[in-house]
Design a protein around this motif. Sequence first.
Motif, PDB file in Angstrom:
ATOM      1  N   ASP A   8       1.438   1.276 -13.657  1.00 27.70           N
ATOM      2  CA  ASP A   8       2.688   2.064 -13.669  1.00 27.70           C
ATOM      3  C   ASP A   8       2.724   3.057 -14.831  1.00 27.70           C
ATOM      4  O   ASP A   8       3.663   3.828 -14.956  1.00 27.70           O
ATOM      5  N   ASP A   9       1.693   3.053 -15.663  1.00 25.79           N
ATOM      6  CA  ASP A   9       1.666   3.980 -16.802  1.00 25.79           C
ATOM      7  C   ASP A   9       1.028   5.323 -16.429  1.00 25.79           C
ATOM      8  O   ASP A   9       0.946   6.211 -17.278  1.00 25.79           O
ATOM      9  N   SER A  39       6.956   3.502 -15.587  1.00 29.31           N
ATOM     10  CA  SER A  39       7.312   2.201 -16.139  1.00 29.31           C
ATOM     11  C   SER A  39       8.757   1.844 -15.800  1.00 29.31           C
ATOM     12  O   SER A  39       9.622   2.723 -15.729  1.00 29.31           O
ATOM     13  N   ASN A  95      -1.131  -2.714 -18.623  1.00 26.69           N
ATOM     14  CA  ASN A  95       0.103  -2.052 -19.014  1.00 26.69           C
ATOM     15  C   ASN A  95       0.299  -2.071 -20.525  1.00 26.69           C
ATOM     16  O   ASN A  95      -0.007  -3.070 -21.179  1.00 26.69           O
ATOM     17  N   THR A 109       4.355  -2.430 -13.125  1.00 27.89           N
ATOM     18  CA  THR A 109       3.021  -3.051 -13.175  1.00 27.89           C
ATOM     19  C   THR A 109       2.975  -4.286 -12.283  1.00 27.89           C
ATOM     20  O   THR A 109       2.066  -4.457 -11.468  1.00 27.89           O
TER      21      THR A 109
HETATM   22 MN    MN Z   1       4.219   0.608 -17.985  1.00 29.60          MN
END
Ligand code: MN
Length: 252
Positions: A8-9, A39, A95, A109
Amino acid sequence: MRILLSNDDGIMAPGLLALRRALAELGDVTVVAPTVAQSAVGHAITLTDPIRVHRVDLGDGAKGYGVNGRPADCVKLALLELMPEPPDLVASGVNLGTNLGINVLYSGTVAAAVEGAFFGVPSVAVSIEDSDAVDYDGAAAIARRIIDQMMARGGKTPLLLNVNVPDLAAGPPKGIRVVPQSMKGFNEGWERRSDPRGRTYYWMTGNQEGEDHGVDSDVAAFDEGYVTVTPLRFDLTDRHRIDNVRGWDLRL
Ligand code: MN
């Protein structure tokens, strides 16, 4: 072994690149990740906007698919469209920042890994504690060893693991603990401010990491310096209360 890697980054995040390198020792890694950081979007998906995919040079010779969507979109699209064959494993991370306790429910994540589990694929989310010297390669190596052991034992049984690695610059972890998710809330609040036009706005304050001493939980074991492993499930049903609520004899 075929591996799908997301996060998710964002697709250029150093944690993702480190985990790609580590997992390449286990098999073929297909990277499908958000083009921009996502995030704390949790399990959001994109329903009313087009999803576009771009081939992205990951800078170390490898290529990935950048997706203008959420982490769960990435995994869904990868499994149904981008990968010619289903993967044996979905990995998400590494993450930047822990995903412990109720953070699991906010985490993009973890959502990417949960999405893999929706499809019956063994899935692992990996996060490392934020610090001045984040050792992504160290966390990725730990994750690879855990995944190795999981795949050797778990076989084809779908399994969803949430792994959190403490700051490795502070010294080696004390070991690994398999622990339940802490249910402690955050230590948080809101700051009320005025914008330049005199209108009120709010900013979340405090810290989003709860404390949970003296109990068997991910937060407690992590605070003691352990790598934590928590098997997750996405059935949110409170099975202990089913009979109780049935006993209310609810009526229309
Ligand atoms: Mn993240």
